[in-house]
Design an enzyme around this catalytic site. Sequence first.
Site, PDB file in Angstrom:
ATOM      1  N   HIS A  49      -7.824  -5.471  -6.419  1.00 25.92           N
ATOM      2  CA  HIS A  49      -7.976  -4.121  -5.872  1.00 25.92           C
ATOM      3  C   HIS A  49      -8.020  -3.125  -7.013  1.00 25.92           C
ATOM      4  O   HIS A  49      -8.107  -3.502  -8.185  1.00 25.92           O
ATOM      5  CB  HIS A  49      -6.866  -3.810  -4.856  1.00 25.92           C
ATOM      6  CG  HIS A  49      -5.475  -4.000  -5.387  1.00 25.92           C
ATOM      7  ND1 HIS A  49      -4.960  -3.265  -6.437  1.00 25.92           N
ATOM      8  CD2 HIS A  49      -4.486  -4.865  -5.029  1.00 25.92           C
ATOM      9  CE1 HIS A  49      -3.721  -3.643  -6.680  1.00 25.92           C
ATOM     10  NE2 HIS A  49      -3.401  -4.639  -5.845  1.00 25.92           N
ATOM     11  N   HIS A  52      -5.885  -3.670 -10.064  1.00 32.22           N
ATOM     12  CA  HIS A  52      -6.411  -4.649 -11.028  1.00 32.22           C
ATOM     13  C   HIS A  52      -7.572  -4.056 -11.823  1.00 32.22           C
ATOM     14  O   HIS A  52      -7.724  -4.311 -13.022  1.00 32.22           O
ATOM     15  CB  HIS A  52      -6.915  -5.902 -10.303  1.00 32.22           C
ATOM     16  CG  HIS A  52      -5.878  -6.641  -9.531  1.00 32.22           C
ATOM     17  ND1 HIS A  52      -5.733  -6.518  -8.175  1.00 32.22           N
ATOM     18  CD2 HIS A  52      -4.917  -7.503  -9.927  1.00 32.22           C
ATOM     19  CE1 HIS A  52      -4.744  -7.293  -7.760  1.00 32.22           C
ATOM     20  NE2 HIS A  52      -4.219  -7.893  -8.808  1.00 32.22           N
TER      21      HIS A  52
END
Lengths: 310, 310
Positions: A49, A52
Amino acid sequence: MSTHPERTEPTIVRTVAELKAAGRELLESAAAAGRTASLGLVPTMGALHEGHARLIAQARAENAVVVVTDFVNRLQFDDPADYERYPRVLEADLAVAGDAGADLVFVPEEREVYPDGRPRILLSAGTLGEKFEGASRPGHFDGMLTVVAKLLHYGMPDPATAAATGYRVYFGQKDAQQLAIVQRMVHDLDYPVEIRPVPIVRSAEGLALSSRNQFLSDAEAEAALVLSRSLFLMKERAEAHLPLAPDDALDMIASAPGVQLDYFEVVDPSTLEPLAFNCAETPFTGEALVLVAARIGSVRLIDNMPLRAD
Amino acid sequence: MSTHPERTEPTIVRTVAELKAAGRELLESAAAAGRTASLGLVPTMGALHEGHARLIAQARAENAVVVVTDFVNRLQFDDPADYERYPRVLEADLAVAGDAGADLVFVPEEREVYPDGRPRILLSAGTLGEKFEGASRPGHFDGMLTVVAKLLHYGMPDPATAAATGYRVYFGQKDAQQLAIVQRMVHDLDYPVEIRPVPIVRSAEGLALSSRNQFLSDAEAEAALVLSRSLFLMKERAEAHLPLAPDDALDMIASAPGVQLDYFEVVDPSTLEPLAFNCAETPFTGEALVLVAARIGSVRLIDNMPLRAD
């Protein structure tokens, strides 16, 4: 360090040998082009997501070569069912990793990482791994450390690669205990690598991004905001050199509907031990970390806030 | 690979930074001279004898740069008194290391290796460390692995060193369980290093060299020969494809005066588990390891023999 001039699809590598060969080639190209031939490694379990993406983007900004590892590590799951249902969304992961600037995405089969099943030699996180998130997940942090120890070796530039001049590994501050334990491992075992912590990404309202947020109803998402609000209250007080007085934050959380607190602790950032001074009365100075975990409906959330006042 | 043209005193280095700088300089000199710039590391706890000299000499024969580490690792002693009385004979060690061809001898203070006291993150040898020598020394192999993990990182050639093309670490076969556990660590955690086992050095009569042999009386030293004799009996039978029939070896040991057997086991060389076939009746084939430990007077000795028959 430059950003990529043009976004290209990252290359998928599936074996350690392929990873090392491809990493070496990219490092040598970078050196040949006169760039600083450093490598940034971003270990993940996939289901990428925006949090990251921030890790990968920071690695991109700081290194000539960026490797994302995407591997669901069975060893850190204490519950086999939890392991089985962990999301595996490689196509989506590749899009996120590519957009954020990854060069290589390492997607090994389990037998590549654990050719003999469970390793006989493990890392042990000791007491650091038994509290907070480890209290309810025996073996979790030992399993996490063991795969991280392996991944650090996979990504480590080969000395035979001329001119590799840096190795950095990126971890999000969201998993504060994981980060503290990994930093401790690198310190205690002298891994020749620099750990780079990356700040939490929050929604406009302050909620720390997590793949679990999607399971919150609108009302629960609203209630969950009390976690970050309580942390920001602590941060304001710390920066104003006031006593932290955590009871006020605890009262805030207690008054939020449907929020069941698991823990809310002010700790030393490296040892995760309680602070030695009286938070209720002593004006704050130095460094601390506030950790919070709570269940909202059926969803368990964690958040944290580093405090610093010189 | 060449041997040193002229024997010189090894250089003493006391900090990790000095070790890395000196190692890098030697590797770069070797590369500049057109030699294969590999590094051989020989971890020891000092009190060097002819067995260690053999390790260092093999490292010398195979590498451009040879580093001996000389550090009594508190972490692997379960008995503090045993740690305190462990021999520290640096001057003699330097002579042995120099004669055998070491370039660098790393002699750190304890605070250099363990700046915060006992590390919080340890390696765990698991069940491999609980049997044989580990049975009476809880934590011994965890402490050994932890310092080896650190030493491997200390000695690892820096990728910024152009043209380093090999990293080998030398362990004696005398400590067979230690060797098996270190090999397992490197395998399980993917250390980018080659472990090189070096055969046991024996007296003319067959006694495995050990710093403890000096404590044997003449009669005890004579009695102790039964250990290697029993092992050579097993080796002869293995190579003749006969059943190993370990009871004969046990009878030999039982008939030796003043020899108290601790264990005598035929095991799988990598797992240290008992062999799956009937040693008493099945003709030997494949690979095995015979481990023996016994007390002779007040001295406890270990010995072992790898078996192989194709």
